[in-house]
Design an enzyme around this catalytic site. Structure first.
Site, PDB file in Angstrom:
ATOM      1  N   CYS A  18       1.829   1.504  12.622  1.00 23.27           N
ATOM      2  CA  CYS A  18       3.024   2.181  12.133  1.00 23.27           C
ATOM      3  C   CYS A  18       3.572   3.139  13.177  1.00 23.27           C
ATOM      4  CB  CYS A  18       2.717   2.954  10.856  1.00 23.27           C
ATOM      5  SG  CYS A  18       1.946   1.917   9.638  1.00 23.27           S
ATOM      6  N   ASN A  70      -7.692   3.786   9.360  1.00 25.50           N
ATOM      7  CA  ASN A  70      -7.091   2.613   9.989  1.00 25.50           C
ATOM      8  C   ASN A  70      -7.214   2.615  11.512  1.00 25.50           C
ATOM      9  OD1 ASN A  70      -5.319   4.805   9.063  1.00 25.50           O
ATOM     10  ND2 ASN A  70      -3.743   3.830  10.307  1.00 25.50           N
ATOM     11  N   GLN A  98      -7.705  -0.210   4.108  1.00 22.56           N
ATOM     12  CA  GLN A  98      -8.450  -0.794   5.236  1.00 22.56           C
ATOM     13  C   GLN A  98      -9.877  -1.167   4.860  1.00 22.56           C
ATOM     14  OE1 GLN A  98      -7.313  -1.765   8.081  1.00 22.56           O
ATOM     15  NE2 GLN A  98      -5.329  -0.754   8.165  1.00 22.56           N
ATOM     16  N   GLY A 154       0.813  -1.213   0.000  1.00 27.77           N
ATOM     17  CA  GLY A 154       0.000   0.000   0.000  1.00 27.77           C
ATOM     18  C   GLY A 154       0.846   1.263   0.000  1.00 27.77           C
ATOM     19  N   THR A 155       1.940   1.227   0.724  1.00 31.49           N
ATOM     20  CA  THR A 155       2.796   2.412   0.812  1.00 31.49           C
ATOM     21  C   THR A 155       3.329   2.792  -0.572  1.00 31.49           C
ATOM     22  OG1 THR A 155       3.404   1.888   3.081  1.00 31.49           O
ATOM     23  CG2 THR A 155       4.930   3.306   1.851  1.00 31.49           C
ATOM     24  N   THR A 165      11.455  -7.779 -11.768  1.00 33.83           N
ATOM     25  CA  THR A 165      10.749  -9.052 -11.950  1.00 33.83           C
ATOM     26  C   THR A 165       9.631  -9.159 -10.920  1.00 33.83           C
ATOM     27  OG1 THR A 165      12.758 -10.049 -12.799  1.00 33.83           O
ATOM     28  CG2 THR A 165      11.056 -11.568 -11.988  1.00 33.83           C
ATOM     29  N   SER A 201      -3.766  -3.157  -0.463  1.00 29.45           N
ATOM     30  CA  SER A 201      -2.628  -3.866   0.115  1.00 29.45           C
ATOM     31  C   SER A 201      -3.070  -5.287   0.447  1.00 29.45           C
ATOM     32  CB  SER A 201      -2.167  -3.146   1.384  1.00 29.45           C
ATOM     33  OG  SER A 201      -1.192  -3.918   2.041  1.00 29.45           O
ATOM     34  N   HIS A 224      -1.876  -7.640   2.483  1.00 26.90           N
ATOM     35  CA  HIS A 224      -1.837  -8.242   3.827  1.00 26.90           C
ATOM     36  C   HIS A 224      -2.989  -7.817   4.727  1.00 26.90           C
ATOM     37  CE1 HIS A 224       0.110  -4.994   6.409  1.00 26.90           C
ATOM     38  NE2 HIS A 224       0.414  -4.519   5.211  1.00 26.90           N
TER      39      HIS A 224
HETATM   40  N1  PLP Z   1      -2.879   2.905   3.958  1.00 26.82           N
HETATM   41  C1  PLP Z   1      -3.520   2.553   5.081  1.00 26.82           C
HETATM   42  C2  PLP Z   1      -4.831   3.180   5.401  1.00 26.82           C
HETATM   43  C3  PLP Z   1      -2.967   1.609   5.942  1.00 26.82           C
HETATM   44  O1  PLP Z   1      -3.603   1.267   7.058  1.00 26.82           O
HETATM   45  C4  PLP Z   1      -1.709   1.043   5.609  1.00 26.82           C
HETATM   46  C5  PLP Z   1      -1.046   0.078   6.511  1.00 26.82           C
HETATM   47  O2  PLP Z   1      -1.243   0.081   7.705  1.00 26.82           O
HETATM   48  C6  PLP Z   1      -1.088   1.442   4.415  1.00 26.82           C
HETATM   49  C7  PLP Z   1      -1.699   2.379   3.619  1.00 26.82           C
HETATM   50  C8  PLP Z   1       0.245   0.896   3.996  1.00 26.82           C
HETATM   51  O3  PLP Z   1       0.127  -0.399   3.440  1.00 26.82           O
HETATM   52  P1  PLP Z   1       1.393  -1.382   3.419  1.00 26.82           P
HETATM   53  O4  PLP Z   1       1.559  -1.907   4.796  1.00 26.82           O
HETATM   54  O5  PLP Z   1       0.986  -2.467   2.448  1.00 26.82           O
HETATM   55  O6  PLP Z   1       2.540  -0.607   2.925  1.00 26.82           O
END
Ligand code: PLP
Length: 391
Positions: free
Chosen positions: A327, A151, A179, A71-72, A239, A199, A201
């Site tokens: 985080c 989140n 989320q 996601g980041t 890749t 994302s 996970h």
């Molecule tokens: N965006 C939101 C709202 C999230 O809660 C998170 C992760 O906690 C992310 C982005 C980032 O995703 P990733 O952990 O896959 O980098």
């Protein structure tokens, strides 16, 4: 030893069995998806099948799904002044974000800090649409980034209304649906999003894989973060993480299929949890309780509680939950989300997040409530003693 209870699904969700199978099976495929031989074509088939599954989760064309490392990275890829629409190539000058975005959006991607503007939220943690309208009204071709669900609080944002405002101002809307995906409907066109982040996970796929999805080919990403080979149509060189992508696809398919059933079950458990929290400690505050929220998320606090200490107390009782966002845990930092909602510091410091998932049971919620009885009793004893000492 009694079993542990995992109630931190917004930090990450356990791998779904379907995702684990797809991931492990994909590890046995030797080829590089870019190779033309049979082995390469087998790997390519896995990637493209997963692309279809991920696309289906958000009702997008598969060709508009770009795999990233999570996601980041998808947020960083989206937040670029060089996002173009057909026939419109001038750079975008200003990025608007809400005051409660994830740190990966708050960092602003490729925009310089001084051109990032924050839009406030109300006391329930919903973006202030009037403030958004005022902010974008005199911006030229703004890029706006809003999360679909927060989140920390789980509060669902009025993205559809925001999209109308942004488009009327000639802008583009990026939606961080990390989320929300798998928990509430996320069809990209229905939301009015031009770009959308996922994302794996958070939906039961592996960590370290995600996607940026665009509404249509009329939106050009134009500014890859990683250049080199032509993978992901030139937008993300390197890749492909074939096993991660295969696991992501399987998780997306399972999340789509089971969403309604899982959401209904989680909502019932969340109601049980919130009634129980208040029954044990009537002064418990639940943040965003007056707004639409994800069915799995509760952020709560008691005045005088210290979240870091409480997380350890719950952990010793065998219950994993979190103090605000994962985080920022580890670093003792006040939550920017609660600050933006105008929550006073004594309540901010005690904020605990419980997030449920498809494996959560009533017994898990009861375990948490049992631990809450101990934590809140210790807290009120402590404050009575303090008052006694002061007197
Ligand atoms: N965006 C939101 C709202 C999230 O809660 C998170 C992760 O906690 C992310 C982005 C980032 O995703 P990733 O952990 O896959 O980098």
């Amino acid at each position: 030893m009694t079993e542990r209870v995992y109630l931190d699904w917004n930090a990450t969700a356990p791998l779904r069995p379907e995702a684990r199978r797809a991931l492990v099976d994909a590890l046995a495929v030797a080829g590089n998806p870019s190779s033309v031989h049979a082995e390469g074509r087998a790997a390519r088939r896995l990637v493209e099948a997963a692309r279809e599954q991920v696309a289906a989760l958000v009702a997008a064309p598969p060709a508009d799904v770009f795999f990233t490392s999570g996601g980041t990275e998808a947020n960083m890829l989206a937040l670029s002044p060089a996002i173009e629409t057909a026939g419109e190539k001038r750079p975008r000058e200003v990025l608007f974000i809400s005051a409660i975005e994830h740190s990966s959006v708050r960092a602003g991607g490729r925009f310089r800090r001084k051109v990032i503007r924050e839009v406030p939220v109300d006391a329930e943690g919903r973006v202030d649409l009037a403030a958004l309208a005022a902010a974008v009204s005199d911006a030229e071709r703004p890029l706006v980034s809003l999360m679909l669900a927060n989140n920390e609080t789980g509060v669902v944002q009025p993205v559809v209304q925001a999209a109308a405002i942004v488009h009327a101002a000639g802008g583009l809307l990026h939606v961080d649906a990390v989320q929300a995906a798998g928990r509430i409907p996320c069809a990209i066109a229905v939301l009015g999003a031009d770009l959308l982040t996922l994302s794996a996970h958070k939906i039961g796929g592996p960590k370290g894989i995600g996607a940026l999805v665009r509404l249509s080919e009329n939106i050009h990403l134009a500014d890859p973060l990683i250049s080199g080979g032509g993978q992901e149509r030139g937008m993300r060189a390197g890749t492909e993480n074939v096993a991660g992508i295969a696991g992501f696809g399987a998780a997306a398919a399972s999340a789509s299929l089971k969403r309604e059933e899982e959401a209904a079950r989680m909502l019932a458990l969340r109601n049980l949890l919130e009634d129980g929290l208040r029954a044990v400690a009537p002064r418990t505050v639940i943040f965003g309780a007056g707004a639409e929220r994800l069915p799995n998320t509760t952020l709560f606090s008691l005045e005088g509680m210290k979240a870091e200490t409480a997380v350890i107390a719950f952990d010793l009782e065998g219950v994993a939950l979190s103090s605000g966002a994962a985080c920022s845990s580890g670093k003792v930092q006040p939550s920017h989300v609660l600050a933006a909602m105008g929550v006073s510091p004594p309540f901010q410091r005690g904020a605990l997040r419980v997030s449920l998932g498809w494996e959560t049971t009533e017994a898990d919620v009861e375990r948490l409530l049992g631990a809450w009885r101990k934590v809140s009793t210790a807290l009120s004893k402590g404050s009575k003693e303090q008052r006694g000492m002061a007197a």
